[in-house]
Design a protein around this motif. Structure first.
Motif: not given
Length: 294
Positions: A152, A189-190, A192-194, A196-197, A260
């Motif tokens: 990230t 986790a960060v 993966r979240s970014c 998907r976003r 990020y």
């Protein structure tokens, strides 16, 4: 005397990665000196882009049948790749039915057939250094892009405190941009979240496979390259690369980096590792965690 040394140190811009791992793995700090910003790059951005496009296109073709939905939205791109398929040498082309069934090569094999070498993670040759990265097949010529540093991407004003606690995989670019290459915990986790976003329908804008044992982009293991030692000289160095706007959308699924903040309108920062000399099969990759730019 101390004040003079401090002022001299602050006159430098510096890069360091990873700062915690450096202290844990080696007691002696190693430095790479660069006289000017413009000389920090071993190869041109054009050469880096050419290499990434070469291996990413090969990965795309190798996984051609899984790209059906994407290609349906990009008919011109589909025609281009179909032409590339039919232009493949008979040895690597085999038959088109192979593409309809399963991948022809593993990512490591494809890297070898495309760039002439393959790399993998394994136990480092350095005592207490943990995992390292080795050239397992082929030959890496001087100036070749040999790996990428995944993670990230944070601007220097963005929050990274909790991700940085006990994290030995944070890379600091010369301009203060940070890349968190940790594949575990909150960092994982960060990322993966970014990722998907940023997904645009069927189009993935980044690669998440580097977080798993099965890496889709075989270059995305650069965070495990160890710092050099008195007995093991550096054979690669870090080089920053901003992904241009013209980068093909269908190939962004292989980029192992994500920003990020979604609303920042600037090129995606990547970091590649470039060979400082010819590297033979069986050698471990070593870098300088500190680069000093005067």
């Amino acid at each position: 005397m101390l004040r003079a040394l401090r002022r001299r140190w602050e006159a430098y811009k510096y890069r360091f990665v990873p700062w915690i791992a450096l202290n844990l793995r080696h007691k002696r700090r190693t430095l790479r000196y660069v006289p000017e910003d413009c000389k920090d790059k071993i190869v041109s951005d054009e050469d880096v882009l050419e290499t990434l496009l070469k291996i990413f296109k090969a990965l795309f073709i190798n996984d051609f049948t899984r790209q059906t939905n994407i290609l349906a939205l990009l008919p011109e791109v589909k025609s281009t790749y179909l032409e590339l398929l039919h232009l493949q040498p008979s040895k690597s082309k085999i038959t088109f039915s192979c593409y309809e069934s399963e991948n022809m090569f593993s990512p490591e094999e494809l890297l070898f057939h495309t760039l002439g070498f393959s790399i993998t993670r394994n136990q480092s040759s350095l005592v207490s250094a943990g995992t390292g990265v080795f050239v397992t097949r082929g030959f890496v010529p001087k100036g070749a892009v040999v790996a990428m540093y995944p993670g990230t991407v944070y601007q220097k004003y963005e929050p990274i405190f909790f991700q940085s606690i006990g994290n030995p995989f944070i890379f600091r670019c010369i301009d203060g941009v940070l890349i968190d290459g940790n594949d575990k915990g909150i960092s994982k986790a960060v990322y993966r979240s970014c990722s998907r976003r940023d997904q645009l329908g069927l189009f993935h804008m980044s690669d998440v496979s580097w977080l798993t044992p099965v890496v889709q982009n075989p270059l995305a293991v650069g965070q495990y390259v160890n710092n050099c030692s008195p007995d093991k000289a550096a054979n690669v160095c870090y080089q920053e690369f901003d992904v241009p706007e013209c980068f093909p959308i269908e190939l962004k699924q292989y980029l192992p980096n994500v920003t990020y903040s979604h609303d920042i309108q600037r090129p995606l920062r990547c970091v590649v590792l470039v060979a400082l000399r010819d590297i033979k099969q069986g050698e471990e990759l070593f870098s300088n965690y500190y680069t000093i730019v005067n």
